[in-house]
Design a protein around this motif. Structure first.
Motif, PDB file in Angstrom:
ATOM      1  N   ILE A 159      20.089   0.426 -14.527  1.00 37.16           N
ATOM      2  CA  ILE A 159      20.807   1.700 -14.558  1.00 37.16           C
ATOM      3  C   ILE A 159      21.112   2.174 -13.145  1.00 37.16           C
ATOM      4  CG2 ILE A 159      20.633   4.135 -15.203  1.00 37.16           C
ATOM      5  CD1 ILE A 159      18.937   3.278 -17.590  1.00 37.16           C
ATOM      6  N   ASP A 160      20.153   2.029 -12.236  1.00 37.71           N
ATOM      7  CA  ASP A 160      20.373   2.417 -10.848  1.00 37.71           C
ATOM      8  C   ASP A 160      21.464   1.565 -10.208  1.00 37.71           C
ATOM      9  OD1 ASP A 160      19.335   3.946  -8.384  1.00 37.71           O
ATOM     10  OD2 ASP A 160      19.225   1.860  -7.717  1.00 37.71           O
ATOM     11  N   PHE A 161      21.445   0.264 -10.501  1.00 39.78           N
ATOM     12  CA  PHE A 161      22.484  -0.626  -9.985  1.00 39.78           C
ATOM     13  C   PHE A 161      23.866  -0.237 -10.513  1.00 39.78           C
ATOM     14  CE2 PHE A 161      25.037  -4.383 -11.167  1.00 39.78           C
ATOM     15  CZ  PHE A 161      25.440  -4.792  -9.903  1.00 39.78           C
ATOM     16  N   ALA A 162      23.945   0.020 -11.832  1.00 40.50           N
ATOM     17  CA  ALA A 162      25.227   0.404 -12.422  1.00 40.50           C
ATOM     18  C   ALA A 162      25.708   1.747 -11.877  1.00 40.50           C
ATOM     19  CB  ALA A 162      25.094   0.473 -13.950  1.00 40.50           C
ATOM     20  N   HIS A 163      24.775   2.672 -11.631  1.00 41.52           N
ATOM     21  CA  HIS A 163      25.143   3.975 -11.071  1.00 41.52           C
ATOM     22  C   HIS A 163      25.737   3.810  -9.667  1.00 41.52           C
ATOM     23  CE1 HIS A 163      24.851   8.368 -10.577  1.00 41.52           C
ATOM     24  NE2 HIS A 163      24.455   8.108  -9.337  1.00 41.52           N
ATOM     25  N   ILE A 183      29.466  10.582 -21.864  1.00 40.12           N
ATOM     26  CA  ILE A 183      30.787  11.140 -21.565  1.00 40.12           C
ATOM     27  C   ILE A 183      30.929  12.594 -22.013  1.00 40.12           C
ATOM     28  CG2 ILE A 183      31.913   8.880 -21.635  1.00 40.12           C
ATOM     29  CD1 ILE A 183      32.837   9.482 -24.465  1.00 40.12           C
ATOM     30  N   LEU A 184      29.826  13.195 -22.445  1.00 48.06           N
ATOM     31  CA  LEU A 184      29.880  14.603 -22.827  1.00 48.06           C
ATOM     32  C   LEU A 184      30.140  15.477 -21.597  1.00 48.06           C
ATOM     33  CD1 LEU A 184      26.924  14.858 -25.385  1.00 48.06           C
ATOM     34  CD2 LEU A 184      29.376  14.762 -25.886  1.00 48.06           C
ATOM     35  N   PRO A 185      30.853  16.580 -21.739  1.00 46.96           N
ATOM     36  CA  PRO A 185      31.170  17.449 -20.592  1.00 46.96           C
ATOM     37  C   PRO A 185      29.931  17.944 -19.853  1.00 46.96           C
ATOM     38  CG  PRO A 185      32.523  18.034 -22.484  1.00 46.96           C
ATOM     39  CD  PRO A 185      31.528  17.037 -22.973  1.00 46.96           C
ATOM     40  N   LYS A 186      28.882  18.313 -20.583  1.00 52.34           N
ATOM     41  CA  LYS A 186      27.664  18.796 -19.941  1.00 52.34           C
ATOM     42  C   LYS A 186      27.036  17.730 -19.054  1.00 52.34           C
ATOM     43  CE  LYS A 186      27.219  23.040 -21.547  1.00 52.34           C
ATOM     44  NZ  LYS A 186      27.126  24.215 -20.635  1.00 52.34           N
ATOM     45  N   VAL A 187      27.038  16.498 -19.545  1.00 55.41           N
ATOM     46  CA  VAL A 187      26.471  15.387 -18.774  1.00 55.41           C
ATOM     47  C   VAL A 187      27.323  15.101 -17.552  1.00 55.41           C
ATOM     48  CG1 VAL A 187      25.836  12.943 -18.841  1.00 55.41           C
ATOM     49  CG2 VAL A 187      25.403  14.399 -20.828  1.00 55.41           C
ATOM     50  N   GLN A 188      28.646  15.125 -17.730  1.00 56.30           N
ATOM     51  CA  GLN A 188      29.543  14.884 -16.608  1.00 56.30           C
ATOM     52  C   GLN A 188      29.438  15.987 -15.561  1.00 56.30           C
ATOM     53  OE1 GLN A 188      31.753  12.215 -15.996  1.00 56.30           O
ATOM     54  NE2 GLN A 188      30.542  11.253 -17.618  1.00 56.30           N
ATOM     55  N   GLU A 189      29.198  17.207 -16.028  1.00 55.55           N
ATOM     56  CA  GLU A 189      29.053  18.321 -15.093  1.00 55.55           C
ATOM     57  C   GLU A 189      27.763  18.206 -14.285  1.00 55.55           C
ATOM     58  OE1 GLU A 189      28.638  23.219 -15.272  1.00 55.55           O
ATOM     59  OE2 GLU A 189      29.259  22.084 -17.050  1.00 55.55           O
ATOM     60  N   ALA A 190      26.690  17.741 -14.933  1.00 58.46           N
ATOM     61  CA  ALA A 190      25.406  17.595 -14.240  1.00 58.46           C
ATOM     62  C   ALA A 190      25.403  16.387 -13.316  1.00 58.46           C
ATOM     63  CB  ALA A 190      24.278  17.486 -15.251  1.00 58.46           C
ATOM     64  N   THR A 191      26.003  15.287 -13.752  1.00 66.33           N
ATOM     65  CA  THR A 191      26.066  14.057 -12.935  1.00 66.33           C
ATOM     66  C   THR A 191      27.508  13.552 -12.921  1.00 66.33           C
ATOM     67  OG1 THR A 191      25.477  12.770 -14.900  1.00 66.33           O
ATOM     68  CG2 THR A 191      23.685  13.389 -13.405  1.00 66.33           C
ATOM     69  N   PRO A 192      28.314  14.029 -11.979  1.00 68.34           N
ATOM     70  CA  PRO A 192      29.736  13.657 -11.953  1.00 68.34           C
ATOM     71  C   PRO A 192      29.985  12.163 -11.765  1.00 68.34           C
ATOM     72  CG  PRO A 192      29.295  15.556 -10.540  1.00 68.34           C
ATOM     73  CD  PRO A 192      27.970  14.992 -10.928  1.00 68.34           C
ATOM     74  N   THR A 193      29.041  11.462 -11.101  1.00 67.68           N
ATOM     75  CA  THR A 193      29.255  10.037 -10.846  1.00 67.68           C
ATOM     76  C   THR A 193      28.853   9.152 -12.017  1.00 67.68           C
ATOM     77  OG1 THR A 193      27.073   9.928  -9.796  1.00 67.68           O
ATOM     78  CG2 THR A 193      28.973  10.308  -8.362  1.00 67.68           C
ATOM     79  N   SER A 194      28.298   9.753 -13.074  1.00 64.74           N
ATOM     80  CA  SER A 194      27.933   8.952 -14.245  1.00 64.74           C
ATOM     81  C   SER A 194      29.175   8.648 -15.069  1.00 64.74           C
ATOM     82  CB  SER A 194      26.900   9.685 -15.099  1.00 64.74           C
ATOM     83  OG  SER A 194      27.469  10.852 -15.665  1.00 64.74           O
ATOM     84  N   GLY A 195      29.096   7.602 -15.839  1.00 66.23           N
ATOM     85  CA  GLY A 195      30.243   7.212 -16.660  1.00 66.23           C
ATOM     86  C   GLY A 195      29.858   6.155 -17.660  1.00 66.23           C
ATOM     87  N   VAL A 196      30.870   5.563 -18.264  1.00 68.89           N
ATOM     88  CA  VAL A 196      30.631   4.580 -19.308  1.00 68.89           C
ATOM     89  C   VAL A 196      30.246   3.217 -18.741  1.00 68.89           C
ATOM     90  CG1 VAL A 196      32.080   5.666 -21.051  1.00 68.89           C
ATOM     91  CG2 VAL A 196      33.111   4.132 -19.385  1.00 68.89           C
ATOM     92  N   LEU A 197      30.424   3.025 -17.419  1.00 65.45           N
ATOM     93  CA  LEU A 197      30.011   1.749 -16.836  1.00 65.45           C
ATOM     94  C   LEU A 197      28.504   1.547 -16.990  1.00 65.45           C
ATOM     95  CD1 LEU A 197      30.681  -0.797 -15.235  1.00 65.45           C
ATOM     96  CD2 LEU A 197      30.312   0.497 -13.137  1.00 65.45           C
ATOM     97  N   GLN A 198      27.723   2.604 -16.715  1.00 62.00           N
ATOM     98  CA  GLN A 198      26.276   2.509 -16.907  1.00 62.00           C
ATOM     99  C   GLN A 198      25.926   2.210 -18.356  1.00 62.00           C
ATOM    100  OE1 GLN A 198      27.931   4.820 -15.152  1.00 62.00           O
ATOM    101  NE2 GLN A 198      26.608   5.917 -13.731  1.00 62.00           N
ATOM    102  N   SER A 199      26.625   2.883 -19.271  1.00 63.13           N
ATOM    103  CA  SER A 199      26.376   2.645 -20.701  1.00 63.13           C
ATOM    104  C   SER A 199      26.731   1.218 -21.087  1.00 63.13           C
ATOM    105  CB  SER A 199      27.187   3.635 -21.540  1.00 63.13           C
ATOM    106  OG  SER A 199      26.827   4.969 -21.239  1.00 63.13           O
ATOM    107  N   GLY A 200      27.799   0.690 -20.482  1.00 59.22           N
ATOM    108  CA  GLY A 200      28.188  -0.688 -20.773  1.00 59.22           C
ATOM    109  C   GLY A 200      27.139  -1.686 -20.322  1.00 59.22           C
ATOM    110  N   VAL A 201      26.569  -1.443 -19.139  1.00 59.37           N
ATOM    111  CA  VAL A 201      25.513  -2.326 -18.633  1.00 59.37           C
ATOM    112  C   VAL A 201      24.292  -2.275 -19.545  1.00 59.37           C
ATOM    113  CG1 VAL A 201      23.914  -2.708 -16.729  1.00 59.37           C
ATOM    114  CG2 VAL A 201      26.305  -2.205 -16.244  1.00 59.37           C
ATOM    115  N   VAL A 202      23.885  -1.057 -19.925  1.00 61.19           N
ATOM    116  CA  VAL A 202      22.718  -0.895 -20.802  1.00 61.19           C
ATOM    117  C   VAL A 202      23.001  -1.502 -22.179  1.00 61.19           C
ATOM    118  CG1 VAL A 202      21.246   0.784 -21.956  1.00 61.19           C
ATOM    119  CG2 VAL A 202      21.906   1.143 -19.576  1.00 61.19           C
ATOM    120  N   PHE A 203      24.199  -1.284 -22.694  1.00 64.84           N
ATOM    121  CA  PHE A 203      24.596  -1.833 -23.989  1.00 64.84           C
ATOM    122  C   PHE A 203      24.464  -3.354 -23.971  1.00 64.84           C
ATOM    123  CE2 PHE A 203      27.827  -0.671 -27.536  1.00 64.84           C
ATOM    124  CZ  PHE A 203      27.130  -1.457 -28.433  1.00 64.84           C
TER     125      PHE A 203
END
Length: 335
Positions: free
Chosen positions: A179-183, A255-275
């Motif tokens: 997750i850290d790598f994907a972030h 990809i929820l707005p609250k999550v994006q607001e708290a961590t703007p650099t997060s995205g679906v790439l991290q989810s793809g790696v975890v998936f």
């Protein structure tokens, strides 16, 4: 003669390599130290994968001395044959793997105790940490050889519990590193895309993300096709489906707005790696189900030669190789 002594000094003394070999990296460096310890883990894992092979076990047990020792330690009937006995070969494979990992675990536990509370390279114990590799390799080999004389029984039961606990901790740590790598990966490509007028970085980010989800979804379908059998196999179906649902939920949350607001650099790439990683873990779990007389949900065990576990063993080798590569990549990234 002088070259041999120089190479021996490089293995024993942490300063000799840097003094005598200008082309050789100093053994004091943390990178060299970590690489050597990682190499120990890789060699141990490769040796374990080799011992899991039926052919290797069969050839090793052809030695009368090894066969006699194994039957004595495993409390087998002395009149039983070791050669062409699938049960004995399977027992020997597990017997060897447990003792190899026991040697590695004992060695690293010993060094964790020795290096406790070492905060600087000027500590005398750091000198031993960063050198004396010949002695360290000899220690691991000696513990492994001695472990082969440990009687079977409760030792295997204890090692199974320790192994399962350690594997769970390792998977969690590996997942955190992923997750850290994907972030970091996502943050780097997003910043480059924002700083550049070209759309190449955005296209690359979308392509990689879509590719990961496509591979993960394909893996999900293949798991359902090859590891759920023609009927029954409800446990496999549950874990495959449950893992898939959790990954989808995690992707939606990312990809929820609250999550994006708290961590703007997060995205679906991290989810793809975890998936993708979760699908790999599910594959290793369901593919580890051996051939048996009852319900066979593993297509590799069902499709083995004459109904045996030949293909199952080959599939174990594949998952072991992938696991080695992933683990080694995470060790390098952790540096």
């Amino acid at each position: 003669m002088g070259l041999s002594l120089g190479c021996l000094a490089c293995c024993i003394c942490p300063t000799a390599c840097g003094c005598c070999c200008s082309f050789c990296p100093t053994a004091k460096s943390s990178t060299t130290t970590r690489l050597m310890y990682a190499l120990m883990l890789i060699v141990g894992t490769i040796m374990s994968a080799i011992f899991l092979s039926d052919e290797v076990a069969s050839k090793v047990l052809k030695s009368n001395d090894i066969c006699s020792l194994f039957k004595k330690v495993w409390h087998l009937d002395t009149s039983s044959e070791c050669v062409d006995n699938k049960d004995v070969e399977k027992y020997f494979s597990y017997f060897a793997v447990y003792r190899i990992y026991f040697a590695l675990a004992s060695f690293f536990f010993l060094f964790s105790v020795i290096m406790f509370h070492v905060r600087t390279s000027r500590d005398p114990r750091a000198f031993f940490q960063n050198g004396f590799w010949l002695i360290k390799w000899a220690m691991v080999i000696a513990i492994a050889v001695g472990a082969f004389y440990i009687p079977a029984g409760q030792f295997e039961e204890v090692m199974v519990g320790i192994g399962m606990t350690g594997a769970w901790i390792f998977i969690v740590i590996q997942l955190i590193l992923l997750i850290d790598f994907a972030h970091s990966w996502n943050e780097s490509w997003v910043s480059r895309a924002e700083d550049s007028d070209h759309k190449g970085w955005q296209c690359a980010l979308l392509t990689v993300t879509f590719g990961m989800f496509a591979i993960a979804f394909t893996a999900f379908v293949l798991l359902l096709v090859f590891f759920t059998g023609t009927g029954g196999c409800s446990l496999n179906k549950f874990f495959i489906g449950f893992t898939f649902v959790l990954c989808v939920v995690a992707t939606i949350i990312s990809i929820l707005p609250k999550v994006q607001e708290a961590t703007p650099t997060s995205g679906v790439l991290q989810s793809g790696v975890v998936f993708l990683y979760c699908m790999y873990l599910t594959w290793t779990a369901v593919s580890s189900e051996p051939y048996g007389p009852g319900e066979n949900c593993n297509v590799d065990s069902r499709g083995g030669t004459n109904g045996t576990h030949t293909a199952y063993t080959g599939n174990q080798t594949t998952t072991s190789i992938i696991g080695i590569l992933v683990a080694f990549a995470m060790v390098i990234y952790a540096w």
